[in-house]
Design a protein around this motif. Structure first.
Motif, short mmCIF file in Angstrom:
data_model
loop_
_atom_site.label_atom_id
_atom_site.label_comp_id
_atom_site.label_asym_id
_atom_site.label_seq_id
_atom_site.Cartn_x
_atom_site.Cartn_y
_atom_site.Cartn_z
N GLN A 215 3.75 -10.16 8.94
CA GLN A 215 4.02 -9.89 7.53
C GLN A 215 3.46 -10.96 6.60
O GLN A 215 2.93 -10.64 5.55
N ILE B 137 -0.27 -10.58 6.09
CA ILE B 137 -0.56 -9.42 5.25
C ILE B 137 -0.24 -9.75 3.79
O ILE B 137 -1.04 -9.47 2.90
N THR B 138 0.92 -10.36 3.56
CA THR B 138 1.31 -10.74 2.20
C THR B 138 0.29 -11.70 1.61
O THR B 138 -0.13 -11.55 0.46
N ILE C 208 -2.82 -9.78 0.57
CA ILE C 208 -2.58 -9.00 -0.66
C ILE C 208 -2.59 -9.92 -1.88
O ILE C 208 -3.26 -9.65 -2.87
N ASP D 184 7.34 -10.61 -3.34
CA ASP D 184 7.58 -9.31 -2.70
C ASP D 184 7.88 -8.21 -3.71
O ASP D 184 7.53 -7.06 -3.50
N LYS E 266 5.71 -5.89 -1.40
CA LYS E 266 6.44 -5.57 -0.17
C LYS E 266 6.24 -4.12 0.25
O LYS E 266 6.21 -3.81 1.44
N ARG F 87 2.72 -3.89 1.76
CA ARG F 87 2.78 -4.53 3.08
C ARG F 87 3.41 -3.59 4.10
O ARG F 87 2.94 -3.45 5.23
N SER F 88 4.46 -2.91 3.70
CA SER F 88 5.14 -1.96 4.58
C SER F 88 4.21 -0.81 4.97
O SER F 88 4.18 -0.40 6.14
#
Length: 88
Positions: A3, A6-7, A10, A29, A73, A76-77
């Motif tokens: 995570q 990925i965050t 982004i 997030d 967030k 990311r999900s």
């Protein structure tokens, strides 16, 4: 891919488009990069393309109209969900 990576991707792409305000960095997030006007319709196309290339996934129109898509967030999900499908 975890995570945090990925965050970070982004956030780095969003910062490349326009520097993220410090108040939004505190709770990244929940940063809504679409509703806040941080990214426009042309930039979102480029942004999606970069995400698709980086993670080897496909972002479809249903993903982009999801209520979660504009949040860090939420995006990311979506990415994590797609990555889990491709690894099976």
């Amino acid at each position: 891919m975890n995570q945090k990576k990925i965050t970070n991707f982004i956030v780095s792409r969003l910062n490349k488009i326009k520097k993220i305000d410090k108040k939004n960095l505190k709770n990244i997030d929940d940063f809504d990069f679409i509703s806040s006007g941080h990214i426009d319709s042309i930039e979102i196309l480029k942004f999606n393309f970069e995400i698709e290339n980086k993670f080897k996934i496909s972002i479809n129109p249903a993903d982009t109209v999801s209520i979660n898509f504009g949040l860090v967030k939420g995006l990311r999900s979506i990415i994590l969900k797609k990555l889990s499908k491709t690894s099976k």
